[in-house]
Design an enzyme around this catalytic site. Sequence first.
Site, PDB file in Angstrom:
ATOM      1  N   LYS A   1      79.294 -16.255  32.829  1.00 47.55           N
ATOM      2  CA  LYS A   1      78.873 -15.165  32.065  1.00 47.55           C
ATOM      3  C   LYS A   1      77.392 -14.835  32.280  1.00 47.55           C
ATOM      4  CE  LYS A   1      82.658 -15.052  28.574  1.00 47.55           C
ATOM      5  NZ  LYS A   1      83.329 -16.239  28.851  1.00 47.55           N
TER       6      LYS A   1
HETATM    7  C1  LIG Z   1      84.902 -16.320  29.261  1.00 51.61           C
HETATM    8  C2  LIG Z   1      85.266 -17.819  29.994  1.00 51.61           C
HETATM    9  C3  LIG Z   1      86.487 -17.816  30.684  1.00 51.61           C
HETATM   10  C4  LIG Z   1      87.596 -16.719  30.847  1.00 51.61           C
HETATM   11  O1  LIG Z   1      87.108 -15.513  31.703  1.00 51.61           O
HETATM   12  P1  LIG Z   1      87.758 -13.989  31.584  1.00 51.61           P
HETATM   13  O2  LIG Z   1      87.026 -13.010  32.421  1.00 51.61           O
HETATM   14  O3  LIG Z   1      87.569 -13.795  30.210  1.00 51.61           O
HETATM   15  O4  LIG Z   1      88.994 -14.397  31.986  1.00 51.61           O
HETATM   16  C5  LIG Z   1      86.759 -18.806  31.435  1.00 51.61           C
HETATM   17  N1  LIG Z   1      86.082 -20.005  31.393  1.00 51.61           N
HETATM   18  C6  LIG Z   1      84.733 -19.999  30.650  1.00 51.61           C
HETATM   19  C7  LIG Z   1      83.888 -21.128  30.717  1.00 51.61           C
HETATM   20  C8  LIG Z   1      84.392 -18.779  30.134  1.00 51.61           C
HETATM   21  O5  LIG Z   1      83.274 -18.739  29.214  1.00 51.61           O
END
Ligand SMILES: *Cc1c(COP(=O)(O)O)cnc(C)c1O
Length: 432
Positions: free
Chosen positions: A108
Amino acid sequence: MMQYYSTNSPDTKVSLKEAVLRGLAPDKGLYMPETIPTLDASFFANIGQKSLPEIGFEVLKPFFCPDIPEETFKTIVQESLNFDIPTVKVNNNIYALELFHGPTLAFKDVGARFMARILSYFAKGRNEEINVLVATSGDTGSAVANGFYKVPGIKVQVLYPKGMVSQVQEKQFTTLGHNITSLEVEGTFDECQRMVKEAFMDTELNEKLVLTSANSINLARLLPQSVYYYYAYAQMQKAGIADDIVFCVPSGNFGNITAGLLTQAMGLPIKRFIAATNINDIVPQYLQTGNYVPAPSKSTVANAMDVGDPSNFVRILDIFASDHNLVKSKIEGIAFTDDEIKAGVRRVDKSFDYVLDPHGATGYLALEKILLNDQIGIFLETAHPAKFPEVIEPAIGRKVDVPLRLQAFMKGEAKNIAIKANLYELKRFLLK
Ligand SMILES: *Cc1c(COP(=O)(O)O)cnc(C)c1O
């Protein structure tokens, strides 16, 4: 100049600026680019020689320029993608795309850092600051707070439920200060989210302040995530193994995989996608049956994927014109239980000396189960295992190495403001 439409009203187009400042369209749809640009063959011919920011600039330019001047945009891309995203071999034909080398050790970071700089660009020239409100159960708050940290023209308020965020995660946003404020809400995550939604609908607040959200439906978070699919491909090309690549994406809100599907539509020559989930298997069920049946989320060891109604699913339907057979031909879905995830973490550590995190583990396990021998599988390692010691350490039977940048957060002093779980309290704070 690219325009954007809402998935609920494809005929109404808005500018990049409007789509980014709004996040969610007024009709509650999600914004999509009016066309999906294609990159020509010459771009792919020597992509293996290009750096991550070079690839990022080329791939994202059609979406963001000339609304943002090219030179400015180049700087935004360089500042956002200022850490490596390597592919690392785990065994035979399975590779991890390590997305955890950024400031908060999760993928993210990419979207948050990028979005912060895009917003800051649009904030320039107006005398008002942009107030970003974000409700978090952990990971989003840390990525957004760090991504927006010290970015000019922007103030961030992170709302989080008291006592329900892990210590590591809490430290990652409460220790920053400057333009980041942490509001410890006496309530649940759902109440935090409700307060944020109510704030966006509140007339008085919107008259007095410029408010926006930084949640994952925002295009400026989604689009930059496509860059690392190209970068992974580039690394495979450099290694001479770029044929028949299958990407496997641990999925919750399905933003990450949506970014991947867009790259394929833009011409990235990859074989197919696998969506790996925990027991919140709404999309794998849809792929099997053609019925999309949202459900309350169940809590699991891969908690960033505990989503019962994935927000980006409508974007996937939009890309494939809601044709179930078409979606099924592009994406395979597979779900794993907590026991399977923990056993997978243990086994991969023992056999291949690689420590997975609980989310990446679903991706690895899916490839192990369905990848063919003559294909190359790349799963997205979405976070560093040190962020989840309570799951990983019992599985591998020892302490997990904590990267220095995470240790630094743990030493910082937490500062927060306690508020009650209602809009009145939030307003009083914001209008102060
Ligand atoms: C947010 C997140 C996900 C999921 O990603 P999406 O784009 O919502 O499908 C998977 N793994 C981690 C560690 C995350 O922080």
